[in-house]
Write a protein that holds these residues in place. Structure first.
Motif, PDB file in Angstrom:
ATOM      1  N   ASN A 115     -65.357  22.474 -36.686  1.00  0.00           N
ATOM      2  CA  ASN A 115     -66.411  24.196 -35.541  1.00  0.00           C
ATOM      3  C   ASN A 115     -65.295  24.320 -34.485  1.00  0.00           C
ATOM      4  O   ASN A 115     -65.908  24.833 -34.458  1.00  0.00           O
ATOM      5  CB  ASN A 115     -67.402  23.842 -36.355  1.00  0.00           C
ATOM      6  N   ASN A 116     -65.611  23.545 -33.653  1.00  0.00           N
ATOM      7  CA  ASN A 116     -64.600  23.863 -32.344  1.00  0.00           C
ATOM      8  C   ASN A 116     -63.918  23.914 -31.675  1.00  0.00           C
ATOM      9  O   ASN A 116     -63.512  24.810 -30.875  1.00  0.00           O
ATOM     10  CB  ASN A 116     -65.863  22.399 -31.460  1.00  0.00           C
ATOM     11  N   VAL A 117     -62.668  23.540 -32.968  1.00  0.00           N
ATOM     12  CA  VAL A 117     -61.606  23.682 -33.072  1.00  0.00           C
ATOM     13  C   VAL A 117     -61.121  25.620 -32.755  1.00  0.00           C
ATOM     14  O   VAL A 117     -61.577  26.034 -33.473  1.00  0.00           O
ATOM     15  CB  VAL A 117     -60.808  23.369 -33.810  1.00  0.00           C
ATOM     16  N   VAL A 118     -59.850  25.951 -31.586  1.00  0.00           N
ATOM     17  CA  VAL A 118     -59.528  27.342 -31.518  1.00  0.00           C
ATOM     18  C   VAL A 118     -58.561  27.079 -32.269  1.00  0.00           C
ATOM     19  O   VAL A 118     -57.524  26.538 -32.308  1.00  0.00           O
ATOM     20  CB  VAL A 118     -59.699  27.731 -30.270  1.00  0.00           C
ATOM     21  N   LEU A 163     -54.041  11.402 -29.779  1.00  0.00           N
ATOM     22  CA  LEU A 163     -54.866  12.142 -28.376  1.00  0.00           C
ATOM     23  C   LEU A 163     -54.059  12.447 -27.498  1.00  0.00           C
ATOM     24  O   LEU A 163     -53.267  11.511 -27.294  1.00  0.00           O
ATOM     25  CB  LEU A 163     -56.339  11.584 -28.004  1.00  0.00           C
ATOM     26  N   LEU A 164     -54.379  13.378 -26.937  1.00  0.00           N
ATOM     27  CA  LEU A 164     -53.363  13.605 -25.328  1.00  0.00           C
ATOM     28  C   LEU A 164     -54.228  13.335 -24.283  1.00  0.00           C
ATOM     29  O   LEU A 164     -55.341  14.165 -24.648  1.00  0.00           O
ATOM     30  CB  LEU A 164     -52.716  14.812 -25.541  1.00  0.00           C
ATOM     31  N   ILE A 165     -53.668  12.950 -23.045  1.00  0.00           N
ATOM     32  CA  ILE A 165     -54.182  13.374 -22.621  1.00  0.00           C
ATOM     33  C   ILE A 165     -53.247  14.239 -20.985  1.00  0.00           C
ATOM     34  O   ILE A 165     -51.733  13.747 -21.683  1.00  0.00           O
ATOM     35  CB  ILE A 165     -53.802  11.738 -21.248  1.00  0.00           C
ATOM     36  N   ARG A 166     -53.888  15.159 -20.397  1.00  0.00           N
ATOM     37  CA  ARG A 166     -52.750  16.748 -20.896  1.00  0.00           C
ATOM     38  C   ARG A 166     -52.941  16.413 -19.102  1.00  0.00           C
ATOM     39  O   ARG A 166     -54.221  17.053 -18.349  1.00  0.00           O
ATOM     40  CB  ARG A 166     -52.798  17.168 -21.860  1.00  0.00           C
ATOM     41  N   ASN A 167     -52.079  16.764 -18.417  1.00  0.00           N
ATOM     42  CA  ASN A 167     -52.050  17.418 -16.688  1.00  0.00           C
ATOM     43  C   ASN A 167     -51.117  18.256 -16.491  1.00  0.00           C
ATOM     44  O   ASN A 167     -50.155  18.604 -16.858  1.00  0.00           O
ATOM     45  CB  ASN A 167     -51.412  16.159 -15.895  1.00  0.00           C
ATOM     46  N   THR A 206     -57.434  16.060 -24.683  1.00  0.00           N
ATOM     47  CA  THR A 206     -56.829  17.152 -26.085  1.00  0.00           C
ATOM     48  C   THR A 206     -56.746  16.162 -27.367  1.00  0.00           C
ATOM     49  O   THR A 206     -56.257  15.857 -27.171  1.00  0.00           O
ATOM     50  CB  THR A 206     -55.209  17.766 -25.447  1.00  0.00           C
ATOM     51  N   TYR A 207     -57.635  17.333 -28.255  1.00  0.00           N
ATOM     52  CA  TYR A 207     -57.018  16.995 -29.515  1.00  0.00           C
ATOM     53  C   TYR A 207     -56.186  18.357 -30.007  1.00  0.00           C
ATOM     54  O   TYR A 207     -56.975  19.276 -30.236  1.00  0.00           O
ATOM     55  CB  TYR A 207     -58.634  16.705 -30.275  1.00  0.00           C
ATOM     56  N   LYS A 208     -55.398  17.598 -31.297  1.00  0.00           N
ATOM     57  CA  LYS A 208     -54.587  19.047 -31.261  1.00  0.00           C
ATOM     58  C   LYS A 208     -54.764  18.917 -33.015  1.00  0.00           C
ATOM     59  O   LYS A 208     -53.962  17.985 -33.325  1.00  0.00           O
ATOM     60  CB  LYS A 208     -53.378  18.780 -31.004  1.00  0.00           C
ATOM     61  N   LYS A 231     -57.421  23.200 -31.162  1.00  0.00           N
ATOM     62  CA  LYS A 231     -56.774  22.321 -30.334  1.00  0.00           C
ATOM     63  C   LYS A 231     -58.372  22.605 -29.257  1.00  0.00           C
ATOM     64  O   LYS A 231     -58.457  23.653 -30.155  1.00  0.00           O
ATOM     65  CB  LYS A 231     -56.167  21.946 -29.527  1.00  0.00           C
ATOM     66  N   VAL A 232     -59.058  21.116 -28.758  1.00  0.00           N
ATOM     67  CA  VAL A 232     -60.297  21.325 -28.734  1.00  0.00           C
ATOM     68  C   VAL A 232     -59.947  20.559 -26.720  1.00  0.00           C
ATOM     69  O   VAL A 232     -58.590  19.538 -27.375  1.00  0.00           O
ATOM     70  CB  VAL A 232     -60.292  20.459 -29.338  1.00  0.00           C
ATOM     71  N   ASP A 233     -60.230  21.122 -26.058  1.00  0.00           N
ATOM     72  CA  ASP A 233     -59.999  20.315 -24.628  1.00  0.00           C
ATOM     73  C   ASP A 233     -61.384  20.038 -24.265  1.00  0.00           C
ATOM     74  O   ASP A 233     -62.059  20.613 -24.504  1.00  0.00           O
ATOM     75  CB  ASP A 233     -59.669  21.273 -23.988  1.00  0.00           C
ATOM     76  N   CYS A 234     -61.307  18.130 -23.420  1.00  0.00           N
ATOM     77  CA  CYS A 234     -62.068  17.783 -22.572  1.00  0.00           C
ATOM     78  C   CYS A 234     -61.659  17.970 -21.595  1.00  0.00           C
ATOM     79  O   CYS A 234     -61.523  17.259 -21.477  1.00  0.00           O
ATOM     80  CB  CYS A 234     -63.029  16.657 -23.294  1.00  0.00           C
ATOM     81  N   TYR A 235     -62.726  18.549 -20.064  1.00  0.00           N
ATOM     82  CA  TYR A 235     -62.163  18.409 -19.573  1.00  0.00           C
ATOM     83  C   TYR A 235     -61.943  16.983 -18.201  1.00  0.00           C
ATOM     84  O   TYR A 235     -63.160  17.113 -18.648  1.00  0.00           O
ATOM     85  CB  TYR A 235     -62.202  19.451 -18.275  1.00  0.00           C
TER      86      TYR A 235
END
Length: 196
Positions: free
Chosen positions: A2-5, A61-65, A77-79, A94-98
């Motif tokens: 539900n929360n994936v854009v 899962l990605l750790i994104r910078n 980030t989950y893609k 994707k869903v991002d968690c800051y």
């Protein structure tokens, strides 16, 4: 989910030098709108590793910078991607968690069983003219890609379909490898790592 854009995008690998690509873009009135770096650390659980690279990447899962001149954005980030039988992307999001710290994010994922699979360093240059916008991506100093997204950030346009993006890009006669509009950058990097 539900929360994936969800959004449409295409990615091609450029089959020419960066200098020649810049010349083609200049001839078509493209200018640089934005430039930044993206570092993705791919984390996966060992029991989710597969001989099928796309299957492995689906479980990462990605750790994104994201590094720009005036800010540094860090996320876990989950893609999400779905493919058809031809390995074309038919749905993605994707869903991002800051997060505050890349190291703390990595420690958190390691505590719950994730390990580093690979790291991708991506230098992005966003180009636009009065009707088209895309990002040129220089990945790990080896590959040059162009990525187009459904919603443009620097011109007043949104693409309604993948076909519209493909047709828009084709008009500039940029040399593209294998006429493939659904290149999977992470899969290419993973294959190269495994081959070495």
């Amino acid at each position: 989910m539900n929360n994936v854009v969800y959004e449409n995008e295409i990615t091609v690998e450029v089959d020419t030098s960066l200098e020649n690509l810049k010349e083609i873009l200049k001839e078509n009135d493209f200018t640089i709108k934005e430039e930044y770096d993206l570092i993705d650390i791919y984390m996966v659980k060992n029991d989710r590793l597969s001989d099928n690279h796309l299957e492995t990447l689906k479980n990462c899962l990605l750790i994104r910078n994201i590094i720009t001149d005036n800010k540094n954005i860090k996320t876990i980030t989950y893609k999400y991607k779905e493919y058809n039988d031809l390995k074309e992307i038919i749905k993605q999001g994707k869903v991002d968690c800051y997060i505050e710290s890349i190291e703390e994010g990595k420690k958190l994922l390691e505590v719950i069983g994730y390990n580093k699979l690979m790291e991708i360093k991506d230098h992005l240059i966003v180009y636009a003219n009065n009707k088209t916008e895309f990002a040129v991506q220089l990945v790990n100093n080896k590959h040059i890609y162009i990525e187009m997204e459904e919603k443009c950030n620097h011109i007043n346009r949104s693409y309604t379909s993948v076909e519209e993006m493909i047709n828009d890009l084709k008009q500039y006669n940029i040399p593209i490898k294998n006429d493939d509009y659904f290149v999977k950058k992470a899969e290419i990097e993973l294959i190269e790592i495994n081959n070495n």
